[in-house]
Scaffold this active site. Structure first.
Site, mmCIF file in Angstrom:
data_model
loop_
_atom_site.group_PDB
_atom_site.id
_atom_site.type_symbol
_atom_site.label_atom_id
_atom_site.label_comp_id
_atom_site.label_asym_id
_atom_site.label_seq_id
_atom_site.Cartn_x
_atom_site.Cartn_y
_atom_site.Cartn_z
ATOM 1 N N CYS A 79 -17.754 -15.466 94.024
ATOM 2 C CA CYS A 79 -18.554 -16.142 95.052
ATOM 3 C C CYS A 79 -19.127 -15.131 96.051
ATOM 4 O O CYS A 79 -20.048 -14.398 95.720
ATOM 5 C CB CYS A 79 -17.712 -17.234 95.725
ATOM 6 S SG CYS A 79 -18.717 -18.587 96.371
ATOM 7 N N HIS A 167 -15.699 -20.673 91.434
ATOM 8 C CA HIS A 167 -14.281 -20.384 91.667
ATOM 9 C C HIS A 167 -13.458 -20.661 90.409
ATOM 10 O O HIS A 167 -13.128 -21.813 90.116
ATOM 11 C CB HIS A 167 -13.762 -21.217 92.841
ATOM 12 C CG HIS A 167 -14.307 -20.774 94.159
ATOM 13 N ND1 HIS A 167 -13.748 -19.736 94.879
ATOM 14 C CD2 HIS A 167 -15.371 -21.197 94.879
ATOM 15 C CE1 HIS A 167 -14.441 -19.544 95.980
ATOM 16 N NE2 HIS A 167 -15.436 -20.413 96.019
ATOM 17 N N GLU A 169 -10.412 -19.968 89.976
ATOM 18 C CA GLU A 169 -8.997 -20.181 90.317
ATOM 19 C C GLU A 169 -8.637 -21.633 90.562
ATOM 20 O O GLU A 169 -7.446 -21.988 90.545
ATOM 21 C CB GLU A 169 -8.619 -19.333 91.546
ATOM 22 C CG GLU A 169 -9.270 -19.747 92.854
ATOM 23 C CD GLU A 169 -10.657 -19.169 93.095
ATOM 24 O OE1 GLU A 169 -11.120 -19.199 94.244
ATOM 25 O OE2 GLU A 169 -11.286 -18.688 92.119
ATOM 26 N N GLY A 222 20.188 -22.989 105.075
ATOM 27 C CA GLY A 222 20.474 -24.009 104.072
ATOM 28 C C GLY A 222 19.296 -24.213 103.141
ATOM 29 O O GLY A 222 19.407 -24.906 102.132
ATOM 30 N N GLY A 223 18.148 -23.593 103.472
ATOM 31 C CA GLY A 223 16.952 -23.740 102.653
ATOM 32 C C GLY A 223 16.897 -22.738 101.511
ATOM 33 O O GLY A 223 17.734 -21.840 101.392
ATOM 34 N N VAL A 224 15.881 -22.882 100.676
ATOM 35 C CA VAL A 224 15.752 -22.063 99.472
ATOM 36 C C VAL A 224 15.523 -20.592 99.821
ATOM 37 O O VAL A 224 16.172 -19.700 99.280
ATOM 38 C CB VAL A 224 14.595 -22.578 98.587
ATOM 39 C CG1 VAL A 224 14.410 -21.684 97.369
ATOM 40 C CG2 VAL A 224 14.855 -24.015 98.161
ATOM 41 N N ASP A 225 14.587 -20.319 100.741
ATOM 42 C CA ASP A 225 14.183 -18.941 101.002
ATOM 43 C C ASP A 225 15.327 -18.091 101.532
ATOM 44 O O ASP A 225 15.597 -16.999 101.011
ATOM 45 C CB ASP A 225 13.005 -18.908 101.986
ATOM 46 C CG ASP A 225 11.795 -19.666 101.477
ATOM 47 O OD1 ASP A 225 11.687 -19.852 100.249
ATOM 48 O OD2 ASP A 225 10.965 -20.089 102.294
ATOM 49 N N SER A 227 18.476 -18.658 101.381
ATOM 50 C CA SER A 227 19.581 -18.619 100.422
ATOM 51 C C SER A 227 19.328 -17.588 99.328
ATOM 52 O O SER A 227 20.220 -16.802 98.969
ATOM 53 C CB SER A 227 19.792 -20.003 99.793
ATOM 54 O OG SER A 227 20.084 -20.968 100.779
#
Length: 509
Positions: A79, A167, A169, A222-225, A227
């Site tokens: 683009c 685009h 993507e 306690g979250g994914v990141d 942990s």
């Protein structure tokens, strides 16, 4: 040395999506603002120039010196990138008679071009631009067109340089993924070896070399990141990682005890701190959402700092920062990459003289989950929905009291338990209950009630940037409403939020 694709960002809303598509091919890539491109080394296999909300015809159009790239490395302009390569190298870009936005049918003009390899003679692409290339230099050759755009795609003769005015993507471009793969794998020759396993292996080795025998303190949420970051650090430095898990009193029901136990079961050196009295006391009488966030952030820093100071010889602060936090903080019109403030533990690193280590700063959320799975972490923890840093404080509209927190915890537990039981939890990006600052009339038995209303929210999303509401079956919604009203004292009405983001946000505050 990890091979990579360099993405030069001119401010497009789709730049992160280009990176995600390339990462899905198991190829590593990095996004850098156009005015802060790092020196190129042998690891860079190719370059993509992104779109932009600006026009190449503007006096202040974003510009970049391409001497080290164009003609020397495979280069793909998307683009704005394509228009840039035409406009500033002898072609002509003009305003389109009408804005070219949405679906278009692309016809391949040169099917033997490496970028067009394996594509159908005609396929759908997604346009999003107000300008169009009207003239190309003599050594540029058209390789694809649409009904309205003659120069939909071109290649520069005797160079591995291409430009496309759509685009690839976005999902609306039917064969866009194939086109990107043609560039990244076919033209750039990337080996597709960047996997979760390889990331764990290389990152643990890098952390060992970087940290040595130093001690690291990390705040778990306690979250994914956080942990996954903790497990990576633990693999590298073992008992030299000290984790602190703070209970603000605003977590889900029983979450503090359950998550703390799961962390200990993973072998992490973790200390749980019950600071609920402090948080709830400081939040008493406060209704403004931003003020609530600031109080919670301040209190977390104070509690975390007090606990961290009890540890001897800590030199590093570990954080679960992920790639979107880094990219969104790198301003296209600035030069510094600054992590969003709510992902930092206040000014703690400077205050305590700590250096920061962020083992996940290169990963998107779905990649973080894949890394967690590759390290054998439990699916219950890896598959957890995102949960806001301020916890239930921003799901209780208005002021915070212990009674309100308890009501919402009980509602939320019923909601999440039923979603898990019915198999809907894993189909949803994020779900939560919101306690509304209204009371409504109801009837229970022979008595009129005047009690609280809760809203249930469930959305699908890829990365939280946009989201759509989930069409949970009516029979499950009916069961949810019935169980919540019957089992949670103080609630007599349940509503379901059917707003998408945008225009609404996922959270209510």
């Amino acid at each position: 040395m990890t091979e990579k694709i360099l993405i030069i960002d001119f401010g497009s809303q789709y730049t992160q999506l280009i990176a995600r598509r390339i990462r899905e091919m198991q190829v590593y890539c990095e996004i850098h603002p156009f005015n802060n491109v790092p020196a190129l080394d042998a690891s860079v296999r190719g370059v993509v120039m992104s779109g932009s909300p600006r026009s190449v015809r503007d006096a202040e159009a974003p510009r970049i010196v391409l001497d080290a790239i164009k003609g020397k490395l495979p280069l793909l302009g998307v683009c704005y990138g394509a228009q840039y390569l035409a406009h500033f190298f002898g072609g002509k870009v003009e305003a389109s008679p009408s804005r070219e936005y949405g679906r278009a049918r692309m016809q391949v003009v040169k099917g033997d071009d490496p970028l067009m390899k394996g594509l159908s003679p005609e396929s759908q692409v997604w346009m999003s631009h107000g300008d169009t290339i009207t003239t190309i230099p003599d050594n540029y050759h058209i390789i694809a067109s649409t009904e309205d755009v003659a120069v939909a795609a071109y290649r520069i003769a005797d160079e591995q340089t291409w430009g496309i005015q759509f685009h690839p993507e976005v999902y609306h471009s039917e064969e866009g993924k194939q086109m990107l793969e043609n560039f990244v794998v076919g033209i750039c020759g990337c080996s597709q070896s960047w996997t979760a396993d390889s990331f764990v292996e290389s990152t643990v080795a890098e952390l060992k070399a970087k940290l040595g025998d130093d001690r690291v303190v990390l705040g778990l949420s306690g979250g994914v990141d956080s942990s996954v970051a903790a497990v990576l650090l633990h693999k590298a430095i073992g008992e030299n990682l000290y984790c602190i898990f703070v209970d603000s009193g605003l977590l889900r029901k029983n979450e503090f005890e359950e998550v703390l136990e799961s962390y200990r079961g993973m072998g992490l050196n973790v200390k749980g701190v019950d600071a609920s009295d402090k948080f709830l006391g400081d939040l008493a009488g406060v209704s403004d959402p931003e003020t609530k966030r600031k109080i919670i952030g301040r209190d977390f820093v104070e509690v975390f700092e007090a606990e961290a100071k009890k540890l001897d010889g800590v030199k590093w602060l570990g954080q679960g920062t992920i790639y979107p936090d880094v990219v969104e903080s790198a301003q296209v019109n600035g030069t510094a990459v600054v992590i969003k403030s709510h992902h930092n533990v206040g000014g703690l690193p400077e205050k305590m003289g700590l250096k920061v280590v962020e083992p996940l700063r290169l990963l998107f959320k779905d990649e973080v989950r894949r890394v967690g799975r590759s390290m054998g972490m439990s699916e219950r923890l890896i598959g957890r929905h995102p949960f806001p840093g301020p916890g239930l404080a921003i799901r209780i509209l208005g002021d915070i009291t212990r009674e309100k927190v308890e009501i919402l915890q009980n509602v939320d537990k019923i909601y999440i338990d039923i979603l898990r039981e019915t198999g809907w939890y894993d189909k949803i990006w994020q779900a939560g209950a919101i306690l509304l600052p209204v009371q409504s009339v109801g009837v229970m038995g022979d008595e009129r009630t005047y009690e609280r209303c809760v809203a249930l929210r469930a959305v699908t999303s890829t990365d939280g940037m946009t989201a759509d509401w989930v069409h949970i079956p009516y029979e499950i919604l009916a069961r949810l409403s019935n169980e919540i009203i019957n089992k949670v004292r103080g609630v007599n009405r349940v509503v379901y939020d059917i707003s998408s983001k945008p225009p609404a946000t996922i959270e209510w505050e």
